[in-house]
Write a protein that holds these residues in place. Structure first.
Motif, PDB file in Angstrom:
ATOM      1  N   LEU A  13      -6.528  -0.181   3.899  1.00  0.00           N
ATOM      2  CA  LEU A  13      -6.713   0.728   5.030  1.00  0.00           C
ATOM      3  C   LEU A  13      -5.699   1.863   5.021  1.00  0.00           C
ATOM      4  O   LEU A  13      -6.048   3.033   5.225  1.00  0.00           O
ATOM      5  N   LYS A  14      -4.434   1.502   4.801  1.00  0.00           N
ATOM      6  CA  LYS A  14      -3.385   2.503   4.863  1.00  0.00           C
ATOM      7  C   LYS A  14      -3.535   3.544   3.758  1.00  0.00           C
ATOM      8  O   LYS A  14      -3.235   4.726   3.954  1.00  0.00           O
ATOM      9  N   ALA A  28      -0.821   7.435  -3.418  1.00  0.00           N
ATOM     10  CA  ALA A  28      -1.911   6.617  -2.903  1.00  0.00           C
ATOM     11  C   ALA A  28      -2.867   6.182  -4.005  1.00  0.00           C
ATOM     12  O   ALA A  28      -3.385   5.061  -3.981  1.00  0.00           O
ATOM     13  N   LEU A  79      -7.328  -2.305  12.750  1.00  0.00           N
ATOM     14  CA  LEU A  79      -6.945  -1.013  12.186  1.00  0.00           C
ATOM     15  C   LEU A  79      -5.561  -0.588  12.681  1.00  0.00           C
ATOM     16  O   LEU A  79      -4.717  -0.151  11.887  1.00  0.00           O
ATOM     17  N   ALA A  88      -6.347   5.919   4.829  1.00  0.00           N
ATOM     18  CA  ALA A  88      -6.039   6.678   6.042  1.00  0.00           C
ATOM     19  C   ALA A  88      -5.469   8.049   5.716  1.00  0.00           C
ATOM     20  O   ALA A  88      -5.601   8.993   6.504  1.00  0.00           O
ATOM     21  N   ALA A  89      -4.839   8.167   4.543  1.00  0.00           N
ATOM     22  CA  ALA A  89      -4.248   9.442   4.126  1.00  0.00           C
ATOM     23  C   ALA A  89      -5.241  10.322   3.378  1.00  0.00           C
ATOM     24  O   ALA A  89      -4.895  11.427   2.942  1.00  0.00           O
ATOM     25  N   ALA A 113       0.806  -1.214   0.000  1.00  0.00           N
ATOM     26  CA  ALA A 113       0.000   0.000   0.000  1.00  0.00           C
ATOM     27  C   ALA A 113       0.842   1.268   0.000  1.00  0.00           C
ATOM     28  O   ALA A 113       0.321   2.360   0.073  1.00  0.00           O
ATOM     29  N   ALA A 143     -10.248   5.751   7.173  1.00  0.00           N
ATOM     30  CA  ALA A 143      -9.628   4.519   6.670  1.00  0.00           C
ATOM     31  C   ALA A 143     -10.652   3.404   6.533  1.00  0.00           C
ATOM     32  O   ALA A 143     -10.684   2.692   5.524  1.00  0.00           O
ATOM     33  N   LEU A 158      -3.174   3.568  13.644  1.00  0.00           N
ATOM     34  CA  LEU A 158      -4.169   4.524  14.122  1.00  0.00           C
ATOM     35  C   LEU A 158      -4.879   4.006  15.358  1.00  0.00           C
ATOM     36  O   LEU A 158      -5.180   2.819  15.476  1.00  0.00           O
ATOM     37  N   ALA A 182      -9.166   7.359  11.576  1.00  0.00           N
ATOM     38  CA  ALA A 182      -9.643   5.990  11.771  1.00  0.00           C
ATOM     39  C   ALA A 182     -10.936   5.741  10.999  1.00  0.00           C
ATOM     40  O   ALA A 182     -11.065   4.745  10.270  1.00  0.00           O
ATOM     41  N   HIS A 204      -2.517  -2.374  11.059  1.00  0.00           N
ATOM     42  CA  HIS A 204      -2.158  -2.074   9.675  1.00  0.00           C
ATOM     43  C   HIS A 204      -1.945  -0.585   9.389  1.00  0.00           C
ATOM     44  O   HIS A 204      -1.417  -0.231   8.330  1.00  0.00           O
ATOM     45  N   THR A 205      -2.345   0.280  10.308  1.00  0.00           N
ATOM     46  CA  THR A 205      -2.176   1.713  10.073  1.00  0.00           C
ATOM     47  C   THR A 205      -1.500   2.439  11.220  1.00  0.00           C
ATOM     48  O   THR A 205      -1.030   3.560  11.047  1.00  0.00           O
TER      49      THR A 205
END
Length: 236
Positions: A140-141, A89, A173, A144-145, A83, A189, A179, A186, A176-177
């Protein structure tokens, strides 16, 4: 310390289990989940019915293994894409989606096993939830951005409440992030992951079941357009 060598009996058992699963996958490819029959597998392998039950407790036990294997294989393929990409992204999102579609198109019978209509009376084992989440985790990652559009706010709010309420979701979560449930990203994502999963499931299921045949477009083109639209909605 090196792992102890497996005994000849253990190797024989593993080999037979692998052959049984390979035969079941062939049946699955030929006739769908309804075609998986232990009695036919036993006959083809030269085993008695009772002998086959030494390796699997029944049809459902065999299906459980096939489902676990399919999810693990899919997660590995998607996970290899990663990711984090130097080109951003949006490119990561496209690469992940393409990997998901590619796996399903190459092995439609396995995709439909995990995402299609299940047999009446059959329930997948609880641990498949974790395996399904492993497939979705790389997305997810990416999200998240993101910065979600205002129209997505109700969904983001609901997923933010979900992660604060459910410990296992929060752990997934965070793994993998990084967060925490209270982090603003959160909900973003999780909302992105739910949206991309819905897009993937719809397009890929229609493709592998042949619903797009004769419609004048490729599933890859349609999915790319959907992913671009989704990336726009998160400013990726």
């Amino acid at each position: 310390m090196a792992a102890e060598a497996r005994s000849p009996r253990a190797r024989y058992r593993e080999q037979n289990r692998a052959e049984i699963k390979a035969a079941a996958l062939q049946q699955l490819a030929e006739g769908g989940v309804q075609a998986v029959a232990l009695t036919r597998i036993a006959k083809d392998m030269g085993l008695s019915g009772p002998a086959l039950y030494r390796y699997f407790a029944g049809r459902d036990d065999l299906l459980n293994e096939l489902i676990r294997d399919a999810y693990d294989d899919m997660a590995q393929v998607v996970g290899r894409v990663g990711a984090v990409r130097a080109d951003g992204a949006r490119a990561a999102l496209h690469a992940l989606a393409a990997a998901y579609l590619g796996w399903a198109v190459e092995q439609p019978h396995r995709y439909l096993l995990v995402q299609g209509t299940s047999l009446p009376g059959y329930a997948a084992p609880p641990d498949t939830l974790l395996r399904a989440r492993a497939v979705l985790a790389p997305f997810l990652k990416v999200f998240a951005a993101g910065v979600p559009a205002e129209a997505l706010r109700p969904l983001v709010d609901e997923t933010a409440a979900w992660v604060r309420k459910e410990r296992d979701v929060a752990d997934w979560l965070a793994q993998h992030t990084g967060l925490a449930p209270q982090d603003d990203a959160a909900g973003t994502a999780l909302a992105g992951a739910m949206l991309v999963w819905s897009q993937l499931h719809g397009t890929v299921s229609l493709e592998v079941s042949g619903q797009y045949a004769g419609m004048g477009h490729r599933a890859q083109t349609l999915l790319a357009a959907q992913i671009d639209t989704l990336a726009d909605s998160f400013q990726l």
